[in-house]
Design a protein around this motif. Structure first.
Motif, mmCIF file in Angstrom:
data_model
loop_
_atom_site.group_PDB
_atom_site.id
_atom_site.type_symbol
_atom_site.label_atom_id
_atom_site.label_comp_id
_atom_site.label_asym_id
_atom_site.label_seq_id
_atom_site.Cartn_x
_atom_site.Cartn_y
_atom_site.Cartn_z
ATOM 1 N N PHE A 158 0.843 -1.177 0.000
ATOM 2 C CA PHE A 158 0.000 0.000 0.000
ATOM 3 C C PHE A 158 0.880 1.227 0.000
ATOM 4 N N ARG A 159 0.479 2.212 -0.752
ATOM 5 C CA ARG A 159 1.116 3.531 -0.715
ATOM 6 C C ARG A 159 -0.024 4.507 -0.538
ATOM 7 N N ASN A 160 -0.118 5.088 0.635
ATOM 8 C CA ASN A 160 -1.274 5.895 0.997
ATOM 9 C C ASN A 160 -0.879 7.263 1.518
ATOM 10 N N PRO A 161 -0.836 8.270 0.637
ATOM 11 C CA PRO A 161 -0.549 9.630 1.109
ATOM 12 C C PRO A 161 -1.665 10.126 2.033
ATOM 13 N N PRO A 162 -1.367 11.126 2.854
ATOM 14 C CA PRO A 162 -2.407 11.700 3.706
ATOM 15 C C PRO A 162 -3.622 12.110 2.871
ATOM 16 N N GLY A 163 -4.795 11.845 3.420
ATOM 17 C CA GLY A 163 -6.042 12.141 2.719
ATOM 18 C C GLY A 163 -6.624 10.920 2.034
ATOM 19 N N THR A 164 -5.820 9.855 1.886
ATOM 20 C CA THR A 164 -6.338 8.598 1.342
ATOM 21 C C THR A 164 -6.594 7.666 2.525
ATOM 22 N N SER A 165 -7.278 6.558 2.254
ATOM 23 C CA SER A 165 -7.543 5.636 3.350
ATOM 24 C C SER A 165 -7.390 4.201 2.881
ATOM 25 N N HIS A 166 -7.241 3.303 3.839
ATOM 26 C CA HIS A 166 -7.135 1.876 3.565
ATOM 27 C C HIS A 166 -7.438 1.119 4.852
ATOM 28 N N ILE A 167 -7.730 -0.150 4.705
ATOM 29 C CA ILE A 167 -7.992 -0.993 5.864
ATOM 30 C C ILE A 167 -7.192 -2.276 5.692
ATOM 31 N N PRO A 168 -5.941 -2.312 6.213
ATOM 32 C CA PRO A 168 -5.157 -3.539 6.083
ATOM 33 C C PRO A 168 -5.832 -4.677 6.853
ATOM 34 N N ALA A 169 -5.824 -5.862 6.264
ATOM 35 C CA ALA A 169 -6.444 -7.017 6.915
ATOM 36 C C ALA A 169 -5.745 -8.295 6.473
ATOM 37 N N SER A 170 -5.798 -9.299 7.321
ATOM 38 C CA SER A 170 -5.221 -10.595 7.020
ATOM 39 C C SER A 170 -5.982 -11.655 7.803
ATOM 40 N N GLU A 171 -6.375 -12.730 7.136
ATOM 41 C CA GLU A 171 -7.072 -13.811 7.832
ATOM 42 C C GLU A 171 -6.174 -14.483 8.860
ATOM 43 N N GLU A 172 -4.894 -14.634 8.545
ATOM 44 C CA GLU A 172 -3.960 -15.356 9.414
ATOM 45 C C GLU A 172 -3.113 -14.435 10.285
ATOM 46 N N GLY A 173 -3.231 -13.139 10.112
ATOM 47 C CA GLY A 173 -2.390 -12.201 10.827
ATOM 48 C C GLY A 173 -1.141 -11.890 10.019
ATOM 49 N N CYS A 174 -0.520 -10.761 10.305
ATOM 50 C CA CYS A 174 0.677 -10.377 9.564
ATOM 51 C C CYS A 174 1.404 -9.263 10.303
ATOM 52 N N THR A 175 2.579 -8.962 9.814
ATOM 53 C CA THR A 175 3.347 -7.814 10.290
ATOM 54 C C THR A 175 3.351 -6.795 9.173
ATOM 55 N N ILE A 176 3.094 -5.518 9.494
ATOM 56 C CA ILE A 176 3.125 -4.485 8.464
ATOM 57 C C ILE A 176 4.243 -3.493 8.782
ATOM 58 N N PHE A 177 4.794 -2.914 7.734
ATOM 59 C CA PHE A 177 5.851 -1.912 7.827
ATOM 60 C C PHE A 177 5.205 -0.579 7.480
ATOM 61 N N VAL A 178 5.231 0.363 8.397
ATOM 62 C CA VAL A 178 4.545 1.639 8.199
ATOM 63 C C VAL A 178 5.566 2.764 8.214
ATOM 64 N N ARG A 179 5.482 3.620 7.197
ATOM 65 C CA ARG A 179 6.309 4.828 7.133
ATOM 66 C C ARG A 179 5.350 6.004 7.091
ATOM 67 N N LEU A 180 5.421 6.884 8.079
ATOM 68 C CA LEU A 180 4.514 8.021 8.171
ATOM 69 C C LEU A 180 5.231 9.323 7.838
ATOM 70 N N TRP A 181 4.481 10.276 7.366
ATOM 71 C CA TRP A 181 4.929 11.644 7.141
ATOM 72 C C TRP A 181 6.166 11.721 6.256
ATOM 73 N N GLN A 182 6.040 11.087 5.084
ATOM 74 C CA GLN A 182 7.130 11.076 4.113
ATOM 75 C C GLN A 182 6.727 11.704 2.783
ATOM 76 N N PHE A 183 5.470 12.106 2.634
ATOM 77 C CA PHE A 183 4.954 12.552 1.347
ATOM 78 C C PHE A 183 5.034 14.068 1.174
ATOM 79 N N SER A 184 5.240 14.486 -0.077
ATOM 80 C CA SER A 184 5.166 15.901 -0.412
ATOM 81 C C SER A 184 3.712 16.336 -0.359
ATOM 82 N N ALA A 185 3.500 17.608 -0.139
ATOM 83 C CA ALA A 185 2.140 18.135 -0.031
ATOM 84 C C ALA A 185 1.318 17.870 -1.291
ATOM 85 N N ASP A 186 1.964 17.843 -2.459
ATOM 86 C CA ASP A 186 1.232 17.648 -3.716
ATOM 87 C C ASP A 186 1.166 16.187 -4.165
ATOM 88 N N ASP A 187 1.673 15.268 -3.371
ATOM 89 C CA ASP A 187 1.696 13.848 -3.734
ATOM 90 C C ASP A 187 0.419 13.174 -3.257
#
Length: 141
Positions: free
Chosen positions: A1-30
């Motif tokens: 997933f690549r989700n700039p601020p203002g977009t949304s998503h709902i990560p889910a997994s039937e078996e569970g998982c580990t996610i890697f999250v990077r916050l506040w890395q986007f340009s204002a116009d991205d």
């Protein structure tokens, strides 16, 4: 997933998982949102020492790839803008430090990533983009 601020998503997994999250890395116009399933992306020519390469996203300002590095191979990734990398599976030796799955690193522009894949190879996520840019969105107070 690549989700700039203002977009949304709902990560889910039937078996569970580990996610890697990077916050506040986007340009204002991205505003480019991308969702990739396993196996999706654009196949690319692998660099020396790698067995496969897939481009997950490339808008000219940021390029994100998934690479499989062959067991015991030394691989160099040129770094002009800045690099982030995440070991998804296997092991990677970088600068005398062994990174296992979920090991992550950042390198400033001009410092190439020079790594050696472990005995079973390594799958590496690589983001080639400036580590900080002038119009990055600020984290809310």
């Amino acid at each position: 997933f690549r989700n700039p601020p203002g977009t949304s998503h709902i990560p889910a997994s039937e078996e569970g998982c580990t996610i890697f999250v990077r916050l506040w890395q986007f340009s204002a116009d991205d505003k480019t949102q991308i969702v990739r399933q396993l196996g999706e992306g654009d196949e690319a020519n692998p660099r020396e020492g790698a067995t496969s390469a897939t481009v997950l996203f490339d808008d000219g300002r940021e390029k994100v790839c998934l690479e499989d590095w062959a067991a015991g191979e030394a691989v160099t990734v040129e770094n002009v803008r800045g690099l982030e990398f995440l070991v998804l599976s296997g092991e990677l030796l970088v600068g005398g430090e062994k990174l296992a799955a979920q090991g992550w690193g950042r390198l400033p522009a001009g410092m190439d990533l020079i790594g050696t894949a472990g005995q079973e190879g390594a799958r590496i996520w690589i983001k080639d983009a400036p580590l900080l840019h002038p119009n990055v969105l600020q984290m809310p107070a």
